[in-house]
Design a protein around this motif. Structure first.
Motif, PDB file in Angstrom:
ATOM      1  N   VAL A 186       0.847  -1.190   0.000  1.00  0.00           N
ATOM      2  CA  VAL A 186       0.000   0.000   0.000  1.00  0.00           C
ATOM      3  C   VAL A 186       0.883   1.241   0.000  1.00  0.00           C
ATOM      4  O   VAL A 186       1.971   1.253   0.590  1.00  0.00           O
ATOM      5  CB  VAL A 186      -0.947  -0.005   1.232  1.00  0.00           C
ATOM      6  N   SER A 187       0.425   2.287  -0.686  1.00  0.00           N
ATOM      7  CA  SER A 187       1.145   3.564  -0.713  1.00  0.00           C
ATOM      8  C   SER A 187       0.208   4.676  -0.257  1.00  0.00           C
ATOM      9  O   SER A 187      -1.011   4.585  -0.415  1.00  0.00           O
ATOM     10  CB  SER A 187       1.666   3.868  -2.123  1.00  0.00           C
ATOM     11  N   SER A 188       0.790   5.740   0.323  1.00  0.00           N
ATOM     12  CA  SER A 188       0.002   6.919   0.679  1.00  0.00           C
ATOM     13  C   SER A 188       0.711   8.157   0.172  1.00  0.00           C
ATOM     14  O   SER A 188       1.943   8.185   0.074  1.00  0.00           O
ATOM     15  CB  SER A 188      -0.210   7.013   2.190  1.00  0.00           C
ATOM     16  N   SER A 189      -0.067   9.183  -0.148  1.00  0.00           N
ATOM     17  CA  SER A 189       0.481  10.331  -0.868  1.00  0.00           C
ATOM     18  C   SER A 189      -0.052  11.647  -0.332  1.00  0.00           C
ATOM     19  O   SER A 189      -1.103  11.717   0.310  1.00  0.00           O
ATOM     20  CB  SER A 189       0.150  10.214  -2.355  1.00  0.00           C
ATOM     21  N   TRP A 190       0.693  12.694  -0.638  1.00  0.00           N
ATOM     22  CA  TRP A 190       0.240  14.051  -0.344  1.00  0.00           C
ATOM     23  C   TRP A 190      -0.995  14.419  -1.155  1.00  0.00           C
ATOM     24  O   TRP A 190      -1.621  15.446  -0.895  1.00  0.00           O
ATOM     25  CB  TRP A 190       1.370  15.048  -0.621  1.00  0.00           C
ATOM     26  N   ASP A 191      -1.348  13.601  -2.162  1.00  0.00           N
ATOM     27  CA  ASP A 191      -2.553  13.906  -2.944  1.00  0.00           C
ATOM     28  C   ASP A 191      -3.839  13.470  -2.231  1.00  0.00           C
ATOM     29  O   ASP A 191      -4.936  13.622  -2.770  1.00  0.00           O
ATOM     30  CB  ASP A 191      -2.474  13.293  -4.348  1.00  0.00           C
ATOM     31  N   GLY A 192      -3.719  12.917  -1.014  1.00  0.00           N
ATOM     32  CA  GLY A 192      -4.883  12.526  -0.227  1.00  0.00           C
ATOM     33  C   GLY A 192      -5.346  11.102  -0.450  1.00  0.00           C
ATOM     34  O   GLY A 192      -6.266  10.640   0.226  1.00  0.00           O
TER      35      GLY A 192
ATOM     36  N   SER B 234      -6.556  15.797   2.669  1.00  0.00           N
ATOM     37  CA  SER B 234      -5.229  16.426   2.663  1.00  0.00           C
ATOM     38  C   SER B 234      -4.176  15.332   2.731  1.00  0.00           C
ATOM     39  O   SER B 234      -4.491  14.138   2.665  1.00  0.00           O
ATOM     40  CB  SER B 234      -5.108  17.395   3.847  1.00  0.00           C
ATOM     41  N   CYS B 235      -2.944  15.722   2.890  1.00  0.00           N
ATOM     42  CA  CYS B 235      -1.794  14.822   2.836  1.00  0.00           C
ATOM     43  C   CYS B 235      -1.965  13.597   3.741  1.00  0.00           C
ATOM     44  O   CYS B 235      -2.292  13.728   4.919  1.00  0.00           O
ATOM     45  CB  CYS B 235      -0.549  15.610   3.237  1.00  0.00           C
TER      46      CYS B 235
ATOM     47  N   SER C 235      -2.989  11.653   8.858  1.00  0.00           N
ATOM     48  CA  SER C 235      -3.049  12.762   7.910  1.00  0.00           C
ATOM     49  C   SER C 235      -2.770  14.104   8.550  1.00  0.00           C
ATOM     50  O   SER C 235      -2.802  14.286   9.778  1.00  0.00           O
ATOM     51  CB  SER C 235      -4.435  12.782   7.263  1.00  0.00           C
ATOM     52  N   THR C 236      -2.553  15.064   7.670  1.00  0.00           N
ATOM     53  CA  THR C 236      -2.479  16.471   8.036  1.00  0.00           C
ATOM     54  C   THR C 236      -3.712  16.928   8.805  1.00  0.00           C
ATOM     55  O   THR C 236      -3.635  17.838   9.630  1.00  0.00           O
ATOM     56  CB  THR C 236      -2.350  17.327   6.751  1.00  0.00           C
TER      57      THR C 236
ATOM     58  N   THR D 285      -3.507  18.980  15.508  1.00  0.00           N
ATOM     59  CA  THR D 285      -2.485  19.284  14.505  1.00  0.00           C
ATOM     60  C   THR D 285      -2.184  18.021  13.691  1.00  0.00           C
ATOM     61  O   THR D 285      -2.830  16.990  13.858  1.00  0.00           O
ATOM     62  CB  THR D 285      -1.190  19.787  15.166  1.00  0.00           C
ATOM     63  N   GLU D 286      -1.195  18.097  12.831  1.00  0.00           N
ATOM     64  CA  GLU D 286      -0.875  17.014  11.911  1.00  0.00           C
ATOM     65  C   GLU D 286      -0.432  15.743  12.649  1.00  0.00           C
ATOM     66  O   GLU D 286       0.356  15.803  13.592  1.00  0.00           O
ATOM     67  CB  GLU D 286       0.248  17.437  10.968  1.00  0.00           C
ATOM     68  N   ILE D 287      -0.930  14.593  12.190  1.00  0.00           N
ATOM     69  CA  ILE D 287      -0.448  13.291  12.642  1.00  0.00           C
ATOM     70  C   ILE D 287       0.556  12.794  11.596  1.00  0.00           C
ATOM     71  O   ILE D 287       0.200  12.576  10.437  1.00  0.00           O
ATOM     72  CB  ILE D 287      -1.596  12.283  12.799  1.00  0.00           C
TER      73      ILE D 287
END
Length: 350
Positions: free
Chosen positions: A134-140, A161-162, A180-181, A220-222
Motif C-alpha cells: 500500500v502507498s500513501s500520498s500528499w494527494d490525499g 489532505s496529505c 493525515s495532516t 495538529t498534523e499526525i
C-alpha cells in the motif's frame, strides 16, 4: 531494557549529501537494512536507496557497512521490503512514483508505477497478504498494489489532505490505517468498500472512500502511526503536538456504520520537545514502543510498566539533526535502528 548502566555507542554509517527519511530491516535477513534518502533534505534533487548490513565483533560491539546503493531522479521518502522475494524492495518517491528494485541487479528498478499526483510519503508491504503493498500520498489518496499488475488494484480517497502514512493491520489482511495532516487516524476495511455509483463509474476514476472508523487524534498534523503487534485494533500515533498517543479502537466491529467516530486514548507519552516523526511498536514486546523526533532524539518507552505510569526506558541522542525514522530488528530483541537528516544511520542495543 532499562535506563541504568553505561551503554556502548551506536554503530554509525554516514551517507554524505543524502538526508535520510526512513529505515527498515529485512524480514528475511537479520543483518540487512535499507535506508530511503534524498539530496537537499528532500526539497529538490536526487534520491538514493542505501543497502547496509550490521555485524557484531567478538566483544558484541555492532558495526555497519554499506553494501550497495541505487540512485533515483527524485527524493525517496520511504521503502518497504517484499514479503515474498527476499531481494526485492519498493520505494516511495517525491515525483509520485513507486519503484520495485531487485538488490541483486544493478542500476534500474524492475518495475515502476506512476499514478499518484503528488509526493508518495509512505509504503507498506502486507505481512499477511504477502503479494500486496500500500502507498500513501500528499494527494490525499491511498493505493493498493501487487507487483504483477501495471496499475493499482484499488484507490481510497482516504483524506482531504496529505496522507503521511498507511499501514496494513498485522492481525487482519483487509484492514488498514491511515494518518493525515487533518489530525485524524482512519481505519478502512477493504472487504466492504463504498463504491461510487452511477453509469460508467469504476474504482479507478472514482476512488473508494468510506472509512469504518475515524479517530480525531490531534488538533495538529499526525505524522506517523503503528499497529500494536500483540493487541488488535490498538494503534499509536505521533505528530506535531509532540505527543505519542495509544488508541484502543476495539469497540468498533467490522460491519459498524461507515465513518464511525471513536477510539479511546489510553496512554499519552510526553517528553519529546518537537514533533514526533515516527512511532513503531516493538515486534517482541507488546508494551514497548520506539519514537523518533525532530528534537534529534530516538526514545524507547514502556507503555504499561508495573507501576502504571508510562516509563521512558532509553534515549539515543547521537543524531545532530531531525530524527525521522526508527525500526526494530525483527530477529534481535532490543536492537533498534534510527536515521535522520544528518545523513547518519545508527544501530544500537536498547
Amino acid at each position: 531494557m532499562s535506563m541504568s548502566g553505561p551503554r556502548p555507542p551506536p554503530a554509525t554509517l554516514q551517507t554524505p549529501g543524502f538526508a535520510h527519511y526512513s529505515v527498515t530491516w529485512s524480514p528475511f535477513h537479520n543483518t540487512r537494512l535499507a535506508v530511503a534518502s534524498a539530496a537537499n533534505f528532500g526539497l529538490v534533487g536526487n534520491g538514493r536507496l542505501h543497502l547496509a548490513s550490521v555485524s557484531a565483533n567478538p566483544g558484541g560491539m555492532l558495526a555497519l557497512s554499506l553494501d550497495k546503493q541505487f540512485d533515483t531522479q527524485d527524493g525517496l521518502y520511504d521503502a518497504a521490503w517484499s514479503e515474498i522475494h527476499e531481494n526485492q524492495i519498493v520505494t516511495a518517491s517525491g515525483d509520485g512514483s513507486l519503484k520495485l528494485w531487485d538488490i541483486m541487479l544493478n542500476d534500474h528498478p524492475i518495475r515502476a508505477w506512476q499514478e499518484h499526483t503528488k509526493e508518495v510519503f509512505s509504503v507498506d508491504w502486507s505481512n499477511l497478504k504477502k503479494d500486496t503493498f500500500v502507498s500513501s500520498s500528499w494527494d490525499g489518496t491511498v493505493k493498493i498494489w501487487t507487483p504483477e499488475r501495471p496499475r493499482s488494484l484499488m484507490t481510497l480517497n482516504a483524506h482531504h489532505s496529505c496522507v503521511y502514512q498507511a499501514l496494513f493491520s498485522p492481525h487482519q489482511p483487509d484492514i488498514l490505517a491511515t494518518c493525515s495532516t487533518d489530525g485524524t487516524l482512519r481505519i478502512f476495511d477493504l472487504r466492504a468498500p463504498a463504491y461510487a455509483s452511477g453509469p460508467n463509474t469504476n474504482s479507478f476514476t472514482n476512488p473508494l472512500s468510506a472509512s469504518m472508523l475515524t479517530v480525531p487524534a490531534s488538533h495538529t498534523e499526525i505524522l506517523s502511526l503503528d499497529w500494536n503487534k500483540y493487541r488488535p485494533f490498538v494503534l499509536a500515533s505521533g505528530g506535531v503536538d509532540k505527543l505519542v498517543k495509544v488508541w484502543d479502537c476495539r469497540m468498533v466491529k467490522p460491519g459498524a456504520e461507515p465513518g464511525a467516530v471513536g477510539g479511546s486514548c489510553e496512554t499519552q507519552l510526553m517528553g519529546h520537545e518537537y514533533a514526533v516523526r515516527k512511532v513503531q511498536w516493538s515486534p517482541h514486546r507488546g508494551e514497548v514502543i520506539a519514537t523518533a523526533s525532530y528534537d534529534m532524539s530516538c526514545r524507547v518507552w514502556n507503555t504499561a510498566p508495573p507501576a502504571g505510569q508510562p516509563q521512558l526506558m532509553y534515549i539515543n541522542d547521537a543524531h545532530t539533526e531531525f530524527v525521522v525514522g526508527c525500526s526494530w530488528s525483527l530477529y534481535d530483541q532490543g536492537v533498534l535502528a534510527s536515521c535522520g537528516w544528518d545523513s547518519r544511520l545508527n544501530v544500537f542495543r536498547v
